[in-house]
Design a protein around this motif. Structure first.
Motif, PDB file in Angstrom:
ATOM      1  N   ARG A  42       1.276  -1.310   0.648  1.00 55.41           N
ATOM      2  CA  ARG A  42       0.253  -0.189  -0.011  1.00 55.41           C
ATOM      3  C   ARG A  42       0.987   0.548  -0.086  1.00 55.41           C
ATOM      4  O   ARG A  42       0.602   2.196  -0.540  1.00 55.41           O
ATOM      5  N   ASN A  43       1.511   1.170   0.815  1.00 51.91           N
ATOM      6  CA  ASN A  43       2.727   2.589   0.409  1.00 51.91           C
ATOM      7  C   ASN A  43       4.303   1.570   0.214  1.00 51.91           C
ATOM      8  O   ASN A  43       4.857   0.883   1.435  1.00 51.91           O
ATOM      9  N   LEU A  44       4.742   2.945   0.135  1.00 50.29           N
ATOM     10  CA  LEU A  44       6.639   2.100  -0.168  1.00 50.29           C
ATOM     11  C   LEU A  44       7.626   3.950   0.500  1.00 50.29           C
ATOM     12  O   LEU A  44       7.434   4.734  -0.227  1.00 50.29           O
ATOM     13  N   SER A  45       8.594   2.958   0.440  1.00 49.61           N
ATOM     14  CA  SER A  45      10.002   4.035   0.887  1.00 49.61           C
ATOM     15  C   SER A  45      11.113   3.422   0.978  1.00 49.61           C
ATOM     16  O   SER A  45      11.148   2.422   0.949  1.00 49.61           O
ATOM     17  N   ALA A  46      12.319   4.435   0.761  1.00 51.45           N
ATOM     18  CA  ALA A  46      13.390   3.780   0.465  1.00 51.45           C
ATOM     19  C   ALA A  46      13.636   2.581   1.515  1.00 51.45           C
ATOM     20  O   ALA A  46      14.585   2.060   1.777  1.00 51.45           O
ATOM     21  N   GLY A  47      13.260   3.501   2.766  1.00 51.09           N
ATOM     22  CA  GLY A  47      13.252   2.399   3.996  1.00 51.09           C
ATOM     23  C   GLY A  47      12.842   1.220   4.583  1.00 51.09           C
ATOM     24  O   GLY A  47      12.674   0.459   5.166  1.00 51.09           O
ATOM     25  N   GLY A  48      11.029   1.244   4.195  1.00 52.88           N
ATOM     26  CA  GLY A  48      10.131  -0.073   3.819  1.00 52.88           C
ATOM     27  C   GLY A  48       9.147   0.739   3.661  1.00 52.88           C
ATOM     28  O   GLY A  48       8.695   1.201   2.268  1.00 52.88           O
ATOM     29  N   LEU A  49       7.792  -0.631   3.849  1.00 47.94           N
ATOM     30  CA  LEU A  49       6.772  -0.402   3.495  1.00 47.94           C
ATOM     31  C   LEU A  49       5.674  -0.987   4.529  1.00 47.94           C
ATOM     32  O   LEU A  49       5.900  -1.061   5.475  1.00 47.94           O
ATOM     33  N   MET A  50       4.480  -0.376   3.398  1.00 46.14           N
ATOM     34  CA  MET A  50       3.279  -1.368   4.628  1.00 46.14           C
ATOM     35  C   MET A  50       2.079  -2.347   3.694  1.00 46.14           C
ATOM     36  O   MET A  50       1.886  -1.909   2.759  1.00 46.14           O
ATOM     37  N   ALA A  51       2.111  -3.229   4.143  1.00 49.05           N
ATOM     38  CA  ALA A  51       1.413  -4.539   3.349  1.00 49.05           C
ATOM     39  C   ALA A  51       0.331  -4.908   4.096  1.00 49.05           C
ATOM     40  O   ALA A  51       0.006  -5.094   4.907  1.00 49.05           O
ATOM     41  N   GLU A  52      -1.158  -5.087   2.863  1.00 51.89           N
ATOM     42  CA  GLU A  52      -2.025  -5.937   2.977  1.00 51.89           C
ATOM     43  C   GLU A  52      -2.032  -7.285   3.338  1.00 51.89           C
ATOM     44  O   GLU A  52      -1.158  -7.906   2.376  1.00 51.89           O
ATOM     45  N   ALA A  53      -1.880  -7.659   4.512  1.00 51.26           N
ATOM     46  CA  ALA A  53      -1.191  -9.356   4.857  1.00 51.26           C
ATOM     47  C   ALA A  53      -1.802 -10.007   6.230  1.00 51.26           C
ATOM     48  O   ALA A  53      -1.283  -9.677   7.259  1.00 51.26           O
ATOM     49  N   PRO A  54      -3.517 -10.240   5.641  1.00 52.50           N
ATOM     50  CA  PRO A  54      -4.155 -11.283   6.885  1.00 52.50           C
ATOM     51  C   PRO A  54      -2.873 -11.870   6.959  1.00 52.50           C
ATOM     52  O   PRO A  54      -3.632 -13.398   7.196  1.00 52.50           O
ATOM     53  N   MET A  55      -1.965 -12.221   8.036  1.00 47.55           N
ATOM     54  CA  MET A  55      -1.581 -13.259   8.480  1.00 47.55           C
ATOM     55  C   MET A  55      -0.519 -13.229   9.740  1.00 47.55           C
ATOM     56  O   MET A  55      -0.698 -11.746  10.242  1.00 47.55           O
ATOM     57  N   ARG A  56      -0.745 -14.403  10.904  1.00 46.12           N
ATOM     58  CA  ARG A  56      -0.276 -13.561  11.991  1.00 46.12           C
ATOM     59  C   ARG A  56       1.549 -13.970  11.815  1.00 46.12           C
ATOM     60  O   ARG A  56       1.746 -15.111  11.481  1.00 46.12           O
ATOM     61  N   VAL A  57       1.841 -12.473  12.483  1.00 45.15           N
ATOM     62  CA  VAL A  57       3.479 -12.679  12.212  1.00 45.15           C
ATOM     63  C   VAL A  57       4.018 -11.709  13.674  1.00 45.15           C
ATOM     64  O   VAL A  57       3.260 -11.744  13.778  1.00 45.15           O
ATOM     65  N   ALA A  58       5.008 -12.010  14.013  1.00 46.66           N
ATOM     66  CA  ALA A  58       5.806 -11.142  15.517  1.00 46.66           C
ATOM     67  C   ALA A  58       6.506 -10.239  14.665  1.00 46.66           C
ATOM     68  O   ALA A  58       7.141 -10.381  14.139  1.00 46.66           O
ATOM     69  N   ARG A  59       6.861  -9.149  15.386  1.00 46.54           N
ATOM     70  CA  ARG A  59       6.945  -8.351  15.121  1.00 46.54           C
ATOM     71  C   ARG A  59       9.069  -8.626  15.447  1.00 46.54           C
ATOM     72  O   ARG A  59       9.205  -9.425  16.315  1.00 46.54           O
ATOM     73  N   GLY A  60       9.709  -7.810  14.331  1.00 44.06           N
ATOM     74  CA  GLY A  60      11.013  -8.807  14.462  1.00 44.06           C
ATOM     75  C   GLY A  60      11.251  -9.183  13.933  1.00 44.06           C
ATOM     76  O   GLY A  60      12.353  -9.623  13.479  1.00 44.06           O
TER      77      GLY A  60
END
Length: 128
Positions: A42-60
């Motif tokens: 959904r958005n992107l920069s030089a250092g990262g992104l935001m994605a639609e990801a309906p899944m369970r993941v842990a921070r880090g």
């Protein structure tokens, strides 16, 4: 005045990179997981992104994401909320590269289009 708002806004100050809003499919890979997952960026920069990801993941959690015209990028999950995740890249990228067309721009026009686009062939349909 807008510059002051940007400095005082903790969310903007924490990111430090301008985000480019877009809708782009990508492939997300987790360490130790066999199946790759398709996500929507959904958005992107030089250092990262935001994605639609309906899944369970842990921070880090370490991840790799494949963006067209860029390739595989390593990073880690920065945040998770309501079917969306933030990924911080290990190394900066040029986000404009994700918008480049895939493939070689010097490809020759296919024959079926040449026929349609041929002004020397009277009575034939041609593309305008």
């Amino acid at each position: 005045m807008n510059d002051l708002l940007k400095i005082d806004n903790p969310a903007t100050a924490k990111r430090g990179n301008n985000r480019d809003s877009l809708l782009l499919k990508a492939v997300l890979r987790f360490n130790g997981v066999v199946d790759d997952r398709e996500v929507r960026i959904r958005n992107l920069s030089a250092g990262g992104l935001m994605a639609e990801a309906p899944m369970r993941v842990a921070r880090g959690e370490p991840v790799e994401i494949h963006l067209r015209s860029i390739g595989w990028i390593s990073g880690h999950v920065a945040w998770v909320t309501d079917g969306r995740i933030g990924i911080a890249f290990d190394h900066p990228i040029n986000p404009k590269d994700a918008r480049k067309p895939v493939g070689n721009g010097d490809l020759e026009m296919p024959d079926y289009l040449k026929k349609l686009n041929n002004p020397a062939a009277p009575g034939k349909m041609r593309r305008v």
